[in-house]
Design a protein around this motif. Structure first.
Motif, short mmCIF file in Angstrom:
data_model
loop_
_atom_site.label_atom_id
_atom_site.label_comp_id
_atom_site.label_asym_id
_atom_site.label_seq_id
_atom_site.Cartn_x
_atom_site.Cartn_y
_atom_site.Cartn_z
N UNK A 285 54.67 49.38 50.73
CA UNK A 285 53.89 49.60 51.96
C UNK A 285 52.54 48.88 51.91
N UNK A 286 52.32 48.09 50.87
CA UNK A 286 51.05 47.38 50.71
C UNK A 286 51.27 45.87 50.84
N UNK A 287 50.61 45.26 51.80
CA UNK A 287 50.68 43.81 51.98
C UNK A 287 49.59 43.14 51.14
N UNK A 288 49.98 42.18 50.30
CA UNK A 288 49.01 41.45 49.48
C UNK A 288 49.10 39.98 49.86
N UNK A 289 47.98 39.41 50.31
CA UNK A 289 47.98 38.03 50.81
C UNK A 289 46.77 37.27 50.28
N UNK A 290 46.82 35.95 50.41
CA UNK A 290 45.68 35.10 50.11
C UNK A 290 44.88 34.86 51.38
N UNK A 291 43.58 34.80 51.24
CA UNK A 291 42.72 34.50 52.40
C UNK A 291 42.97 33.08 52.90
N UNK A 292 42.90 32.93 54.20
CA UNK A 292 43.03 31.60 54.81
C UNK A 292 41.70 31.12 55.37
N UNK A 293 40.64 31.88 55.10
CA UNK A 293 39.32 31.53 55.64
C UNK A 293 38.52 30.71 54.64
N UNK A 294 37.81 29.73 55.12
CA UNK A 294 36.85 29.00 54.29
C UNK A 294 35.45 29.56 54.57
#
Length: 328
Positions: A285-294
């Motif tokens: 139930x936990x989404x783990x992602x990389x940031x896409x913001x600079x």
């Protein structure tokens, strides 16, 4: 109307001009020597602010928004600790900057600022989201967002996930703890480990003076040494994320800053490591992602100043004489 945005890290200064919509234009990146004392850093910051003021003399500058590493004690306006940079907090860098800069200033912990940017740009200000952001660069900063509010804790320094211990008999940290997560998964850890194991890898493209960008490029090119140290850091980061999940049960965890540039293979190692240490029903139930913001910390701290402006617009938008009268 514009804002001067600054993001100070252990080894660089990011500076730019931001509009009231939070978008930053003309962002400049300046290296900071590891040998630079606090006074030199203060001089550099003031110099860059003067440059941006002069370059935007035809615009109304509402203030300076600055993101700093931490632990940053927000309620008392000082940096409690910067690993590798102990002399910065001893030199009272925040107090001296406020004395030298004659503009409205707002200062935020860079991890909190990054979280604000993620919330604004990728989560559309969903006030029901439970989210944790991790800024993993030369240090590790964390921020917990629950029901549209950042968890600041008792005196404004909450969310210091980087100083969570993952090894009771591990590496000593400047904070006084042993085995802090920050000591095992940051750029510093990877570069030090790369140098340590360099003699063992005769086929590597790595070399002792390699920087973070070069190391991550080698990682993506499948260099054996680069993969070994970066994936080890990813596994340690997974240990910390497992603790974060078990403590806060966030719906989403966003990994940002330099280590996020390692890409999807890095992320998969992090997830695999965390998955081993969390109940499946919770982990799924936990989404783990990389940031896409600079430049997320830069954007986020400017958003904070925009919010302050909008909370009292009459203070910022009066004509010059009225503003002087109001100030006293």
């Amino acid at each position: 109307f514009v804002i001067i945005g600054l993001w100070i890290t252990r080894r660089s200064l990011h500076a730019g001009i931001c509009n009231l919509d939070g978008n930053c234009d003309l962002v400049y990146h300046y290296p900071i020597s590891t040998a630079s004392p606090a006074e030199e850093v203060i001089h550099t910051i003031c110099e860059k602010i003067d440059f941006l003021r002069e370059a935007n003399s035809n615009k109304k500058i509402l203030g300076v928004a600055m993101a700093v590493p931490g632990p940053f004690i927000k309620n008392e306006d000082y940096i409690a600790l910067i690993t590798e940079r102990n002399e910065w907090q001893k030199g009272g860098i925040i107090k001296k900057l406020r004395e030298k800069i004659d503009l409205e200033m707002i200062i935020e912990h860079d991890a909190d600022a990054s979280c604000m940017a993620e919330w604004c740009y990728t989560e559309n200000f969903d006030d029901k989201i439970s989210m944790v952001t991790l800024s993993v660069g030369y240090g590790l900063g964390g921020c917990v967002l629950e029901d549209g509010k950042i968890l600041h804790g008792n005196f404004g320094g909450g969310g210091e996930i980087g100083h969570m211990s993952i090894d009771y008999d591990g590496i000593p940290c400047e904070c006084g703890n042993i085995g802090c997560l920050e000591k095992y998964c940051t750029v510093i850890y990877c570069l030090n480990k790369m140098k340590e194991h360099l003699p063992e890898y005769t086929d590597t493209c790595c070399y002792s003076e390699m920087n973070d960008v070069q190391l991550l490029e080698a990682y993506k090119k499948e260099d054996r040494l680069a993969k070994a140290v970066v994936n080890e850091a990813a596994e340690y980061l997974g240990y910390g994320i497992a603790n974060v999940i078990n403590i806060f049960l966030p719906s989403k965890i966003i990994i940002g800053d330099i280590m996020a540039l390692a890409g999807e293979e890095f992320l998969e190692v992090v997830k695999k490591s965390a998955r081993k240490r969390v109940l499946p029903v919770i982990f799924d139930k936990t989404e783990i992602v990389l940031s896409e913001l600079s430049d997320s910390a830069l954007k986020g701290v400017c958003i904070s100043l925009v919010q302050k402006v909008l909370s009292k617009p009459e203070y910022y938008f009066l004509n010059e004489q009225e503003n002087k009268n109001e100030k006293g």
